[in-house]
Design an enzyme around this catalytic site. Structure first.
Site, mmCIF file in Angstrom:
data_model
loop_
_atom_site.group_PDB
_atom_site.id
_atom_site.type_symbol
_atom_site.label_atom_id
_atom_site.label_comp_id
_atom_site.label_asym_id
_atom_site.label_seq_id
_atom_site.Cartn_x
_atom_site.Cartn_y
_atom_site.Cartn_z
ATOM 1 N N ASN B 132 -18.740 45.853 -45.879
ATOM 2 C CA ASN B 132 -17.699 45.785 -46.918
ATOM 3 C C ASN B 132 -16.581 44.785 -46.581
ATOM 4 O OD1 ASN B 132 -17.304 47.860 -45.027
ATOM 5 N ND2 ASN B 132 -17.487 49.441 -46.595
ATOM 6 N N ASP B 162 -24.087 51.741 -41.222
ATOM 7 C CA ASP B 162 -23.320 52.877 -41.756
ATOM 8 C C ASP B 162 -23.773 53.259 -43.166
ATOM 9 O OD1 ASP B 162 -21.901 52.953 -39.455
ATOM 10 O OD2 ASP B 162 -19.974 52.374 -40.311
ATOM 11 N N ARG B 206 -18.197 55.571 -38.990
ATOM 12 C CA ARG B 206 -16.769 55.883 -38.964
ATOM 13 C C ARG B 206 -16.356 56.748 -40.157
ATOM 14 N NH1 ARG B 206 -12.405 53.782 -36.243
ATOM 15 N NH2 ARG B 206 -13.741 52.220 -35.265
ATOM 16 N N TYR B 328 -24.485 51.430 -28.890
ATOM 17 C CA TYR B 328 -24.918 50.219 -29.591
ATOM 18 C C TYR B 328 -26.426 50.125 -29.751
ATOM 19 C CZ TYR B 328 -20.123 48.611 -29.289
ATOM 20 O OH TYR B 328 -18.777 48.504 -29.441
ATOM 21 N N GLN B 330 -28.512 52.044 -30.993
ATOM 22 C CA GLN B 330 -29.039 52.530 -32.271
ATOM 23 C C GLN B 330 -29.002 51.463 -33.364
ATOM 24 O OE1 GLN B 330 -26.336 55.813 -33.820
ATOM 25 N NE2 GLN B 330 -24.971 54.901 -32.313
#
Lengths: 429, 429
Positions: B132, B162, B206, B328, B330
């Site tokens: 984004n 994400d 997050r 990291y 993943q």
């Protein structure tokens, strides 16, 4: 098949940290025993001479102990005697210890209970899959049985991602864990050059650095030169770890490249053999008084904090320092090395074969029969060794596998590469 | 191909956290542009009507910006114009961002410099692969160009593990990371039943819990019931996290099973939207003032310590509590989901196609065309959406994907399962 085998039940257990292929060994033993029950001579793979399928076999029931020797003393068994072969094949390909594992390290009194349980359940064949503690359990049970003239055939099948058993070129479980470490480090190094900084990866291994050393396979081709591909720095428990030298090492690469990729063993020690983890923080201790190393990010985080503090210029911004701890995933990730899966199965079958061929006890060792040379066609053989040659002993990285204080040697790469299977080819601009 | 395309150079950048398939998108854009240069109409896949190979194409050079917009303003380019196709194919299969990535989040002044660089280097086609923040960069650059009547075709290609972009069924990068999380949790759950205890796995994300939710695929078949397979507890940033309820949840399963397997998002928040990580420890903050969540085991370790303290019986032994932070690995593990690799490539090609078909700007969104149902044959289509529909917006797990405060819904499983590819079949005794 020798005719002097005392008929009785067989019991199989798994102990210590699980691996991606420990169920291959379990299934190898079970298959070997099932075939013997079906009248197939394990030595020849053909129907036993003078016997026909259906003829009484010395193996009555094939029992799995749940959670190792604890399941034996508590009579908590899984009966494999009439297991369906497809179920066994699927089980073999499932990571972790299907029977459940244990960290119990029996003393003399516990061994006596194990031995009593063997007598009570008419157990004459005892197979234990595990590392050096498990081979010691096997040795103690064997000695207890011998001292009372109870014939119990005791066999140990090796298993450890740490790769720290004597007499073995390498141990089942290590090649798959090494494959995971190499693949994770390959990808993470690409991540590190994409978003530069200082990156620490903490790898399993309390005393032996083999698994951490496997991070060097992340470098393309057979390059030993850490200036092209990471990890730039590899710290093993076998080489005394000095905090000031560590900072200087990282500073060197960070100044040169603006980044630094580091593999560090959870078991790194100072020159007096004190674990660095114990010096940096007050970790939990386990039943054997060892500081808890796995299942915590504490060592990596402490090293990262230390570097940040030391490498922040006066009045300036701290460098980007990150730490990942590979943790339990590395020992069971479901992408085993094909060599490892095959050897783990074969080691289990070999233990069953020896027990049914008249041998009384022993541990199955994997010995390489091909030279450790670039391009050599890998080959290995299984050999029976005495339990006392393995039990409670620890093998560490030989000096010829180590280069300087923060790298591995070409010989280590030649040793390790055939074990892990094909690694994905990576491309850079 | 429309004839009103202004001839000029094309530039492509990658930004944000890298993924296992972001290079597929890069190669998709490059291939689309190379074919246009070779006279193939991107709309039809055939030689452009009235044009022949060798005829002047609107695309002059195809430039990669090194480390995103930073490479553009610093004129640090990689020239793809005459890249060998096999090299591109190998690059596409390599994880992480081959051009290098950046966390730079340009403000108006920075955007002005980007725009000046575009004019200086005769850039008329701008492609940016990212999340984004990157779509917002794309939007700002686009608006700056529009406001000065400089024709610059600006396209955003989605990328984020994400999975938090609006308008998308899912984002390239997510399916591969979800595959890793599912496989790691499958194996780690087997590890947890083998050596029982309380195990916490901390997963990236997050604000959005999609990746943590993917841990539910670790359960066999389509079972939602956490009493059979782990994880027993799944904590998402979308559901307020309460420390006391957490202890009660774990206590319930630990009392029932003697073990508990937990997946927790790094982004869990309390009811007032304060990150739990910030409450438990003083983490480093990044350039945007966010607490550092990844590259540290701190959250997992703090939760483990908290549980140990709360669950130790008076005068008794603390339970075995372990925490792993997937870190990291993943996002870049080199075992991508086949669907993800294919879609990431297609999204890049589609951006090139739109730019050469006359569209001025937009973001490529992946939209599912098959129903979210068990057994449905998965299908998806690419659609152009406005940059402003994506830019700087965050999508989170919709309520229908969440069940209770610590589980996902069947609908989420039906949504996620077709994305991750085949998972290995596991067997239990």
């Amino acid at each position: 098949m020798p005719t002097n085998l005392i008929p009785g039940n067989a019991v199989i257990g798994q102990a210590g940290g699980p691996t991606a292929v420990i169920n291959q060994s379990l299934v190898g033993v079970v298959q070997g025993l099932l075939e013997a029950r079906a009248g197939i001579d394990p030595a020849t793979g053909r129907p036993s001479s003078g016997s026909a399928p259906g003829q009484p076999s010395p193996i009555k029931k094939i029992l799995g102990m749940r959670h190792g020797v604890r399941g034996l003393v508590n009579a908590d068994f899984y009966d494999f005697t009439s297991t369906n072969p497809e179920h066994l094949e699927r089980l073999a390909r499932t990571p972790s210890a299907a029977l459940g594992s244990t960290r119990d390290k029996p003393d003399a009194a516990y061994c006596q209970r194990i031995f009593e349980a063997c007598k009570k359940h008419d157990i004459r064949y005892f197979f234990y899959i595990g590392g050096n503690d498990s081979s010691d359990t096997c040795r103690l049970v064997n000695e207890t049985a011998r001292s009372t003239n109870y014939e119990l055939r005791c066999f140990h099948i090796p298993k450890t991602v740490d790769n720290d058993l004597m007499e073995n070129d390498h141990c089942p479980g290590f090649p798959s864990a090494a494959r995971f470490v190499a693949m994770a480090c390959m990808a993470d190094f690409m991540d590190n050059i994409s978003l530069p900084g200082i990156k620490i990866n903490v790898v399993m291994g309390r005393h032996a650095g083999f698994l951490t050393a496997a991070s060097a396979l992340a470098r393309r081709a057979d390059r030993l030169d850490p200036s092209t591909d990471g990890p730039q720095l590899i710290y093993l428990p076998e080489v005394p770890f000095d905090m000031d030298r560590f900072v200087a090492d990282v500073e060197h690469w960070y100044a040169k490249k603006g980044r630094c990729h580091i593999a560090v063993s959870e078991g790194i020690q100072d020159k007096d053999h004190n674990p660095i983890a114990a010096k940096l923080f007050e970790g939990e201790t386990d039943a054997h008084g060892n500081v808890q190393l796995s299942g915590s990010g504490a060592l990596g985080d402490a090293l990262a904090d230390f570097l940040k503090k030391k490498l922040t210029p006066a009045g300036g911004k701290p460098p980007r320092v990150r730490a990942d701890t590979f943790g339990y995933i590395q020992r069971c990730f479901p992408d085993p090395s094909p060599v490892d899966a095959r050897e783990a199965r074969a080691a289990g079958r070999e233990a069953a074969r020896l027990a049914l061929s008249g041998d009384l006890d022993g541990s199955i060792a994997i010995q390489r029969t091909s030279p450790i040379e670039p391009g050599a066609l890998y080959a290995a053989a299984l050999k029976r060794v005495d339990l006392s040659a393995i039990a409670a002993k620890t093998r560490v990285m030989p000096p010829e596998f180590i280069e300087g204080h923060s790298n591995v040697s070409r010989r280590f790469l030649d040793y390790c590469r055939p074990l892990v299977g094909e690694l994905p080819p990576f491309e850079r601009l």
